[in-house]
Write a protein that holds these residues in place. Sequence first.
Motif, PDB file in Angstrom:
ATOM      1  N   THR A 162       0.844  -1.196   0.000  1.00  0.00           N
ATOM      2  CA  THR A 162       0.000   0.000   0.000  1.00  0.00           C
ATOM      3  C   THR A 162       0.874   1.239   0.000  1.00  0.00           C
ATOM      4  O   THR A 162       1.624   1.476   0.951  1.00  0.00           O
ATOM      5  N   LYS A 163       0.760   2.078  -1.028  1.00  0.00           N
ATOM      6  CA  LYS A 163       1.665   3.212  -1.192  1.00  0.00           C
ATOM      7  C   LYS A 163       1.597   4.180  -0.018  1.00  0.00           C
ATOM      8  O   LYS A 163       2.620   4.682   0.451  1.00  0.00           O
ATOM      9  N   SER A 164       0.365   4.458   0.493  1.00  0.00           N
ATOM     10  CA  SER A 164       0.211   5.445   1.558  1.00  0.00           C
ATOM     11  C   SER A 164       0.821   4.979   2.872  1.00  0.00           C
ATOM     12  O   SER A 164       0.950   5.760   3.814  1.00  0.00           O
ATOM     13  N   GLU A 166      -5.810  11.892  11.509  1.00  0.00           N
ATOM     14  CA  GLU A 166      -6.615  11.254  10.475  1.00  0.00           C
ATOM     15  C   GLU A 166      -6.411  11.866   9.087  1.00  0.00           C
ATOM     16  O   GLU A 166      -6.841  11.301   8.087  1.00  0.00           O
ATOM     17  N   SER A 167      -5.758  13.027   9.009  1.00  0.00           N
ATOM     18  CA  SER A 167      -5.579  13.702   7.717  1.00  0.00           C
ATOM     19  C   SER A 167      -4.211  13.446   7.080  1.00  0.00           C
ATOM     20  O   SER A 167      -3.980  13.835   5.941  1.00  0.00           O
ATOM     21  N   ILE A 168      -3.313  12.799   7.817  1.00  0.00           N
ATOM     22  CA  ILE A 168      -1.924  12.694   7.351  1.00  0.00           C
ATOM     23  C   ILE A 168      -1.764  11.693   6.210  1.00  0.00           C
ATOM     24  O   ILE A 168      -1.001  11.922   5.266  1.00  0.00           O
ATOM     25  N   GLU A 169      -2.511  10.585   6.269  1.00  0.00           N
ATOM     26  CA  GLU A 169      -2.331   9.525   5.269  1.00  0.00           C
ATOM     27  C   GLU A 169      -2.533  10.043   3.846  1.00  0.00           C
ATOM     28  O   GLU A 169      -1.885   9.570   2.898  1.00  0.00           O
ATOM     29  N   GLU A 170      -3.407  11.042   3.678  1.00  0.00           N
ATOM     30  CA  GLU A 170      -3.723  11.572   2.351  1.00  0.00           C
ATOM     31  C   GLU A 170      -2.488  12.125   1.634  1.00  0.00           C
ATOM     32  O   GLU A 170      -2.377  12.055   0.410  1.00  0.00           O
ATOM     33  N   ILE A 171      -1.550  12.671   2.404  1.00  0.00           N
ATOM     34  CA  ILE A 171      -0.340  13.254   1.802  1.00  0.00           C
ATOM     35  C   ILE A 171       0.416  12.237   0.958  1.00  0.00           C
ATOM     36  O   ILE A 171       0.972  12.550  -0.092  1.00  0.00           O
ATOM     37  N   PHE A 172       0.406  10.982   1.403  1.00  0.00           N
ATOM     38  CA  PHE A 172       1.249   9.967   0.768  1.00  0.00           C
ATOM     39  C   PHE A 172       0.623   9.365  -0.490  1.00  0.00           C
ATOM     40  O   PHE A 172       1.176   8.436  -1.079  1.00  0.00           O
ATOM     41  N   SER A 173      -0.507   9.917  -0.912  1.00  0.00           N
ATOM     42  CA  SER A 173      -1.076   9.520  -2.203  1.00  0.00           C
ATOM     43  C   SER A 173      -0.456  10.335  -3.350  1.00  0.00           C
ATOM     44  O   SER A 173      -0.670  10.028  -4.528  1.00  0.00           O
ATOM     45  N   LEU A 174       0.315  11.365  -3.011  1.00  0.00           N
ATOM     46  CA  LEU A 174       0.958  12.218  -4.010  1.00  0.00           C
ATOM     47  C   LEU A 174       2.173  11.517  -4.623  1.00  0.00           C
ATOM     48  O   LEU A 174       2.702  10.564  -4.046  1.00  0.00           O
ATOM     49  N   PRO A 175       2.662  12.001  -5.767  1.00  0.00           N
ATOM     50  CA  PRO A 175       3.928  11.468  -6.314  1.00  0.00           C
ATOM     51  C   PRO A 175       5.063  11.659  -5.311  1.00  0.00           C
ATOM     52  O   PRO A 175       5.121  12.676  -4.607  1.00  0.00           O
ATOM     53  N   TRP A 176       5.986  10.712  -5.267  1.00  0.00           N
ATOM     54  CA  TRP A 176       7.022  10.709  -4.236  1.00  0.00           C
ATOM     55  C   TRP A 176       7.875  11.969  -4.238  1.00  0.00           C
ATOM     56  O   TRP A 176       8.321  12.440  -3.182  1.00  0.00           O
ATOM     57  N   TYR A 177       8.100  12.545  -5.414  1.00  0.00           N
ATOM     58  CA  TYR A 177       9.029  13.665  -5.503  1.00  0.00           C
ATOM     59  C   TYR A 177       8.444  14.997  -5.024  1.00  0.00           C
ATOM     60  O   TYR A 177       9.162  15.995  -4.958  1.00  0.00           O
ATOM     61  N   VAL A 178       7.144  15.043  -4.696  1.00  0.00           N
ATOM     62  CA  VAL A 178       6.573  16.289  -4.160  1.00  0.00           C
ATOM     63  C   VAL A 178       6.147  16.146  -2.704  1.00  0.00           C
ATOM     64  O   VAL A 178       5.809  17.136  -2.061  1.00  0.00           O
ATOM     65  N   GLY A 225       7.760  15.465   0.134  1.00  0.00           N
ATOM     66  CA  GLY A 225       8.578  16.183   1.106  1.00  0.00           C
ATOM     67  C   GLY A 225       8.530  17.679   0.939  1.00  0.00           C
ATOM     68  O   GLY A 225       8.400  18.423   1.913  1.00  0.00           O
ATOM     69  N   ARG A 226       8.561  18.154  -0.298  1.00  0.00           N
ATOM     70  CA  ARG A 226       8.672  19.590  -0.532  1.00  0.00           C
ATOM     71  C   ARG A 226       7.328  20.316  -0.512  1.00  0.00           C
ATOM     72  O   ARG A 226       7.237  21.446  -0.052  1.00  0.00           O
ATOM     73  N   ARG A 227       6.233  19.654  -1.009  1.00  0.00           N
ATOM     74  CA  ARG A 227       4.959  20.362  -1.145  1.00  0.00           C
ATOM     75  C   ARG A 227       3.760  19.559  -0.667  1.00  0.00           C
ATOM     76  O   ARG A 227       2.618  19.931  -0.933  1.00  0.00           O
ATOM     77  N   GLY A 228       4.006  18.458   0.037  1.00  0.00           N
ATOM     78  CA  GLY A 228       2.914  17.580   0.434  1.00  0.00           C
ATOM     79  C   GLY A 228       1.835  18.262   1.250  1.00  0.00           C
ATOM     80  O   GLY A 228       0.642  18.150   0.961  1.00  0.00           O
ATOM     81  N   ALA A 229       2.243  18.994   2.283  1.00  0.00           N
ATOM     82  CA  ALA A 229       1.269  19.656   3.165  1.00  0.00           C
ATOM     83  C   ALA A 229       0.484  20.728   2.411  1.00  0.00           C
ATOM     84  O   ALA A 229      -0.708  20.936   2.655  1.00  0.00           O
ATOM     85  N   GLU A 230       1.135  21.395   1.499  1.00  0.00           N
ATOM     86  CA  GLU A 230       0.486  22.457   0.719  1.00  0.00           C
ATOM     87  C   GLU A 230      -0.546  21.877  -0.255  1.00  0.00           C
ATOM     88  O   GLU A 230      -1.648  22.420  -0.407  1.00  0.00           O
ATOM     89  N   LEU A 231      -0.223  20.760  -0.893  1.00  0.00           N
ATOM     90  CA  LEU A 231      -1.112  20.172  -1.893  1.00  0.00           C
ATOM     91  C   LEU A 231      -2.255  19.380  -1.276  1.00  0.00           C
ATOM     92  O   LEU A 231      -3.285  19.170  -1.921  1.00  0.00           O
ATOM     93  N   PRO A 251      -4.253  19.908   1.986  1.00  0.00           N
ATOM     94  CA  PRO A 251      -4.611  20.572   3.239  1.00  0.00           C
ATOM     95  C   PRO A 251      -5.471  19.672   4.124  1.00  0.00           C
ATOM     96  O   PRO A 251      -6.066  18.697   3.647  1.00  0.00           O
ATOM     97  N   ASP A 252      -5.532  19.998   5.399  1.00  0.00           N
ATOM     98  CA  ASP A 252      -6.268  19.215   6.392  1.00  0.00           C
ATOM     99  C   ASP A 252      -7.761  19.530   6.300  1.00  0.00           C
ATOM    100  O   ASP A 252      -8.196  20.632   6.604  1.00  0.00           O
ATOM    101  N   HIS A 253      -8.579  18.542   5.880  1.00  0.00           N
ATOM    102  CA  HIS A 253     -10.023  18.726   5.759  1.00  0.00           C
ATOM    103  C   HIS A 253     -10.793  17.950   6.819  1.00  0.00           C
ATOM    104  O   HIS A 253     -11.984  17.696   6.656  1.00  0.00           O
ATOM    105  N   SER A 254     -10.143  17.566   7.909  1.00  0.00           N
ATOM    106  CA  SER A 254     -10.822  16.788   8.938  1.00  0.00           C
ATOM    107  C   SER A 254     -11.891  17.613   9.646  1.00  0.00           C
ATOM    108  O   SER A 254     -11.863  18.848   9.641  1.00  0.00           O
TER     109      SER A 254
END
Length: 596
Positions: free
Chosen positions: A310-312, A522-534, A536-542, A544-547
Motif C-alpha cells: 500500500t503506497k500510503s 486522520e488527515s496525514i495519510e492523504e499526503i502519501f497519495s501524491l507522487p514521491w518527488y513532491v 517532502g517539498r509540497r505535500g502539506a500544501e497540496l 490541506p487538512d479537511h478533517s
Amino acid sequence: MGEKSEANSVAPSARGSLHEHHHHHITPLKEKKFRWRVTDEHSPPEIYNWTLYLSVFVFGILGSARGYDEGNISGTVAQTSFIKEFGLKSASLTATQQANLKSNITSMVQLGSIGGCILAMYTVDRFGRIRTLQGVCVLWIIAAIIQCTSHSVGQLYAGRLIEGFAIGQTTTIGPTYLSEVAPKAIRGLCGCIFAGAVYFGIMLAYFANYGTALHVVGRNQWVIPTTIKCVLAFLILVGSTIVCVESPRWYMKIGNPEMAAKNLSKIRNLPVDHPYILSEIADINEQVNLEKHETEGTTIISMIKEIVMTKSIRYPFFAIAFMAQVLGQWSGANAITIYSPQLMSLVGITGVKSLEMTAVLGVVKFVSAYLAAFFLIDFLGRRRSLYIGISIQLITILYFAIFLTVVPQAAEKGAVLTHSQDMAGKAALAALFLSGTGWTMGFNSIQYLLGSELFPLRIRSFAQSLVMVIHFANQYGNSKALPKMLLAMNNFGAFYFFVGVMAISLCWVYFFIPEVSGRSLESIEEIFSLPWYVIGRRGAELCPDHSEVNRVSYNVEGTGNAHGGDIDYETKPTAEFVENASNEGLMKSDSQSLEK
C-alpha cells in the motif's frame, strides 16, 4: 463515510437552535504558557488541562527507561569495581576480546529491545496502552534486581536482556499513546516529551555514576545506580494507575465508543456533547469504520503485506521511518552517549574527571531536548528542526574528527600538549557536547514522533513497533561496532564516517520529509497519495487538512463555530445540543434536540 454524514446532517437543526437562543459573551481568558508558539484556531482553551498534562507526563517520562540504561551502563563499564568483578581488563584477554566483552554487556539491552518491540506489536493493542505500560514496569523492576544481584557475566547478560524486553515495549507504548491523546497543535511537543525524557534518564544516570565514583567504594559503586531503575519503574507504575486516562482511539479500535467518548471528554475537559468532542469522535469513528471494512481478518502477515504493497503506508514506512532510524543511529549520537567516557579520553580527559564531563553532557542534552520540544518542533515544524539539528551535529562532529586527526597524541596517557593543542582539545570536548544539542533538536525529536503520527490507526502500533525493531537493531549494531571502528579506523575515521551519514541526511530531509505539524492524525495519510518527488517539498500544501476537527474554531470573542461558521457555542454543557455515540459508533441526535 455514512457515520460522518449522518452526524453533519443532524447538526444544522441543533446549530440553528443554539444560534437563535444562545449568544453569550465569553470573557477573554488568560493566555496559556507557551501557547504563543503555535497558532491553534480550532480548539477551546479547556483542552489544555491538567488531566492531559499529567497523562502526557507519565507516558512521556517513560522515555527515561531507555535513557537511564544508556547513561548508566556507559559509566558502569568505566567503574573500577565493575571492571574488576567482570574482568573487562583481564590480562588473559586480547584488546579485541576486551572490546567484545564490553560491547556485549552494553548492547545486550538493545538486543533484548528488539524482542520487546516485536512483543509490543501484540500487547499494546491487545491489553491497551495503560495495562501494557504497567506490565512493562513490573518486568523492568525484575530485570534490575537480576542485574544488581549479578556476580557472573551470564547472570548480568540475562538481566540486561530481560530489561531490553521491557525497554523495547516502552518505545511503542509511549509515542503511540502520546500521539493519540495530544491536541494536534501540540502533538509534536507531547511526542518530544518522551524523546526528551531519554535525556532526563541519561542525565540522572550520569550523575548517579559520578556520585558513586566519588563517594562509594567497592561493589556498590555500580549497584546503587542500577537500583534507581526500580525507583523509576515504581513511580511510573503508580502514576499510570492514579492519573492516566486510557487512549480514546484505542477504545474506538476495540469497539467501545461509549468509553472512547467518555475518556476523550476527560482528556479534553469538555462535556461529551460539546462540538469539539463530537467532531473529533466523528473523525476517529469514520477512520475506524473504514479500516474495519478494509482490514477484516487482518493477520501479521497481511499487515506486513500492507506495509509493502500500500503506497500510503509503504512510503512513510520505508522512505521516512526506516531511513530516520538508519541515518539517525549511524550519525553516531547514541554511540557517543554509551561510550562517552572512552571518547573523552581521546581528548585527554580520563578517570573520575571523564564521569564528571559525562554528567555535564547529560545536562546539555536534557536541556536542549526540552528546548527543542517546547520551542522548535511545533513552532518551526519537523523539517526545519531536522535541518538545524543535523547541521549542528555535522559541524561539531567534523571538528572532533579533525582534532583527532591533527592531535592524535591527546589520547595517549601522560601526553604533554602545547597551549594551542590544549585549547583545541577543550574546543573538541565542547564540540562533543554541542553535537548532543544538534542530535536532540534533530533526529532525536523525530525518531519516535514520526513513526507514531504518520501511520493510520489500523496499523499504527504494529508499524511503530516494527520501526522500533529497526531502531534497536541499528543501535545494537552501532554500539557493537564502535569499539572495533575506533581500533580499525585510527579513532578519527569513525567520526568522518558519521559526518558522511549526516551529509546524506540533509538531502533526505529535503526530498522525503513532509511537514505534518498542526494536522490531525486522520488527515496525514492523504499526503502519501501524491507522487514521491513532491511529498517532502509540497505535500502539506497540496493536501490541506479537511478533517472535521479542523472545521471547529474558537476565539475569545465568542464567534467560534461547530462546523460551518454559523453558531456560537458555550464552554459549558447545554440541554439544546445533545448527541450520543451508539453501540455501533454512529453519531445520532437526541430527538428532543430536533424538536426544539
